[in-house]
Design a protein around this motif. Structure first.
Motif, short mmCIF file in Angstrom:
data_model
loop_
_atom_site.label_atom_id
_atom_site.label_comp_id
_atom_site.label_asym_id
_atom_site.label_seq_id
_atom_site.Cartn_x
_atom_site.Cartn_y
_atom_site.Cartn_z
N ASP A 20 105.96 -32.52 -31.25
CA ASP A 20 104.83 -32.92 -32.09
C ASP A 20 104.46 -34.38 -31.83
O ASP A 20 103.28 -34.73 -31.75
CB ASP A 20 105.15 -32.73 -33.57
CG ASP A 20 105.45 -31.29 -33.94
OD1 ASP A 20 104.71 -30.40 -33.45
OD2 ASP A 20 106.40 -31.05 -34.70
N ILE A 21 105.48 -35.23 -31.71
CA ILE A 21 105.23 -36.64 -31.44
C ILE A 21 104.49 -36.80 -30.12
O ILE A 21 103.53 -37.57 -30.02
CB ILE A 21 106.56 -37.42 -31.40
CG1 ILE A 21 107.24 -37.41 -32.77
CG2 ILE A 21 106.32 -38.87 -30.95
CD1 ILE A 21 106.49 -38.12 -33.86
N CYS A 22 104.92 -36.07 -29.11
CA CYS A 22 104.26 -36.16 -27.80
C CYS A 22 102.83 -35.63 -27.88
O CYS A 22 101.92 -36.19 -27.24
CB CYS A 22 105.07 -35.41 -26.75
SG CYS A 22 106.68 -36.17 -26.41
N SER A 23 102.61 -34.58 -28.65
CA SER A 23 101.25 -34.07 -28.83
C SER A 23 100.36 -35.11 -29.51
O SER A 23 99.21 -35.30 -29.12
CB SER A 23 101.28 -32.78 -29.67
OG SER A 23 101.91 -31.74 -28.97
N ILE A 24 100.89 -35.76 -30.53
CA ILE A 24 100.13 -36.78 -31.24
C ILE A 24 99.72 -37.90 -30.30
O ILE A 24 98.64 -38.49 -30.43
CB ILE A 24 100.96 -37.33 -32.42
CG1 ILE A 24 101.06 -36.26 -33.53
CG2 ILE A 24 100.38 -38.62 -32.98
CD1 ILE A 24 102.12 -36.54 -34.57
N MET A 25 100.54 -38.17 -29.30
CA MET A 25 100.24 -39.25 -28.36
C MET A 25 99.10 -38.89 -27.40
O MET A 25 98.26 -39.74 -27.10
CB MET A 25 101.49 -39.59 -27.55
CG MET A 25 102.58 -40.28 -28.36
SD MET A 25 104.04 -40.61 -27.33
CE MET A 25 105.17 -41.32 -28.55
N VAL A 26 99.06 -37.65 -26.92
CA VAL A 26 98.11 -37.33 -25.84
C VAL A 26 97.05 -36.29 -26.18
O VAL A 26 96.00 -36.25 -25.54
CB VAL A 26 98.86 -36.88 -24.56
CG1 VAL A 26 99.72 -38.01 -24.01
CG2 VAL A 26 99.72 -35.64 -24.83
N LEU A 27 97.32 -35.43 -27.17
CA LEU A 27 96.37 -34.35 -27.44
C LEU A 27 95.00 -34.84 -27.91
O LEU A 27 93.98 -34.24 -27.52
CB LEU A 27 96.98 -33.38 -28.46
CG LEU A 27 96.30 -32.01 -28.59
CD1 LEU A 27 96.24 -31.30 -27.25
CD2 LEU A 27 97.05 -31.16 -29.62
N PRO A 28 94.92 -35.89 -28.73
CA PRO A 28 93.58 -36.36 -29.12
C PRO A 28 92.70 -36.73 -27.93
O PRO A 28 91.53 -36.33 -27.88
CB PRO A 28 93.88 -37.58 -30.00
CG PRO A 28 95.23 -37.29 -30.58
CD PRO A 28 95.97 -36.63 -29.47
N SER A 29 93.24 -37.47 -26.98
CA SER A 29 92.45 -37.84 -25.80
C SER A 29 92.09 -36.63 -24.97
O SER A 29 90.97 -36.53 -24.43
CB SER A 29 93.23 -38.86 -24.95
OG SER A 29 93.37 -40.08 -25.63
N PHE A 30 93.03 -35.69 -24.83
CA PHE A 30 92.75 -34.48 -24.07
C PHE A 30 91.60 -33.70 -24.69
O PHE A 30 90.68 -33.25 -23.99
CB PHE A 30 94.00 -33.61 -24.01
CG PHE A 30 93.77 -32.25 -23.40
CD1 PHE A 30 93.72 -32.09 -22.03
CD2 PHE A 30 93.57 -31.14 -24.22
CE1 PHE A 30 93.50 -30.85 -21.47
CE2 PHE A 30 93.34 -29.89 -23.67
CZ PHE A 30 93.30 -29.74 -22.29
N ARG A 31 91.62 -33.53 -25.99
CA ARG A 31 90.56 -32.76 -26.66
C ARG A 31 89.21 -33.45 -26.54
O ARG A 31 88.19 -32.79 -26.35
CB ARG A 31 90.93 -32.55 -28.12
CG ARG A 31 92.06 -31.54 -28.31
CD ARG A 31 92.46 -31.42 -29.77
NE ARG A 31 93.42 -30.34 -29.97
CZ ARG A 31 94.05 -30.11 -31.11
NH1 ARG A 31 93.79 -30.89 -32.18
NH2 ARG A 31 94.90 -29.11 -31.22
N LEU A 32 89.20 -34.77 -26.68
CA LEU A 32 87.94 -35.50 -26.53
C LEU A 32 87.41 -35.37 -25.10
O LEU A 32 86.20 -35.21 -24.89
CB LEU A 32 88.15 -36.97 -26.89
CG LEU A 32 88.34 -37.25 -28.38
CD1 LEU A 32 88.88 -38.67 -28.59
CD2 LEU A 32 87.01 -37.09 -29.14
N ALA A 33 88.31 -35.44 -24.13
CA ALA A 33 87.89 -35.30 -22.73
C ALA A 33 87.38 -33.91 -22.43
O ALA A 33 86.45 -33.73 -21.64
CB ALA A 33 89.06 -35.65 -21.80
N ARG A 34 87.96 -32.91 -23.07
CA ARG A 34 87.52 -31.53 -22.87
C ARG A 34 86.09 -31.34 -23.40
O ARG A 34 85.31 -30.58 -22.83
CB ARG A 34 88.48 -30.58 -23.57
CG ARG A 34 88.04 -29.14 -23.58
CD ARG A 34 89.16 -28.21 -24.07
NE ARG A 34 89.93 -27.71 -22.94
CZ ARG A 34 90.90 -26.79 -23.05
NH1 ARG A 34 91.25 -26.32 -24.24
NH2 ARG A 34 91.54 -26.35 -21.98
N MET A 35 85.73 -32.06 -24.45
CA MET A 35 84.42 -31.88 -25.08
C MET A 35 83.33 -32.77 -24.49
O MET A 35 82.15 -32.45 -24.59
CB MET A 35 84.53 -32.17 -26.59
CG MET A 35 85.37 -31.19 -27.37
SD MET A 35 85.32 -31.51 -29.16
CE MET A 35 85.98 -33.17 -29.24
#
Length: 219
Positions: free
Chosen positions: A92-107
């Protein structure tokens, strides 16, 4: 200032930022000139950039601040359930670090330009942890770092800090390289990328400390 003039100013500011973002993604920060940004933004002269940002570096800083604010909002949404009591795991900690940027880049293709161009800037920073949490609420950053230390309590803090910095540099470069792929964040390719990236981050952070490494921190 009239509303119409303010709107034109905001539009010019955005054109300059998006133009710079694109050029940095294509050529790297060190190879982008004020003249190239002006031409890409379809402006007549350099006065517009000087008026809104003073300098090229002022423009680049504004891009970083704007995109960091977007990441902050997305990260706070991910953090909220955990700050309200949900059990947090290292993944979860690792997701919090990178998932926001990934989702923004996907959109947003513009955000992909940002990731591609500014990823190396983050990876080369002497303070990647601080850069990750730029504009983040203090309690959110503290929560992530405190939970990380609790989850990896058997790893000495100096070693964990070094690993965290290495992990963030690795993640920033991985995201930057992936953004260069035409559909690197889309569909199953994107899903595989982010899943493997998060697994790799977990592995780096939680790997057993070798005797050799431990001795370097106790000598």
């Amino acid at each position: 200032m009239s509303e119409a003039r303010r709107r034109r100013g905001d539009e010019t500011r955005q054109r300059l930022m998006r133009a710079a973002e694109f050029l940095v993604a294509e050529h790297g920060i060190e190879n982008v000139t004020v003249r190239a940004i002006i031409q890409q933004a379809a402006q007549k002269n350099e006065s517009a950039l000087q008026y809104h940002f003073k300098t090229r570096d002022g423009l680049l800083d504004a891009i970083f601040e704007e995109r960091s604010a977007q990441v902050r909002v997305a990260r706070e949404a991910l953090l909220l359930p955990f700050m309200n009591g949900k059990v947090v795991e290292l993944s979860d900690i690792c997701s919090i670090m990178v998932l926001p940027s990934f989702r923004l880049a996907r959109m947003d293709v513009g955000f992909r330009h940002y990731i591609r161009g500014f990823g190396p800037r983050i990876s080369q920073s002497s303070r990647p942890v601080e850069m990750l949490f730029t504009n983040a609420k203090g309690e959110g950053a503290a929560f992530v770092l405190n939970r990380l230390h609790e989850l990896l309590v058997n790893i000495p803090k100096p070693i964990l800090q070094a690993r965290l910095e290495s992990t963030l540099r690795f993640a920033a470069l991985a995201m930057s390289y992936q953004s260069a792929e035409k559909r690197g964040f889309d569909g199953i390719e994107g899903d595989r990328f982010i899943a493997n990236l998060q697994d790799s981050m977990v592995g780096i952070l939680s790997a057993p400390v070798s005797t050799e490494t431990a001795s370097l921190y106790t000598s």
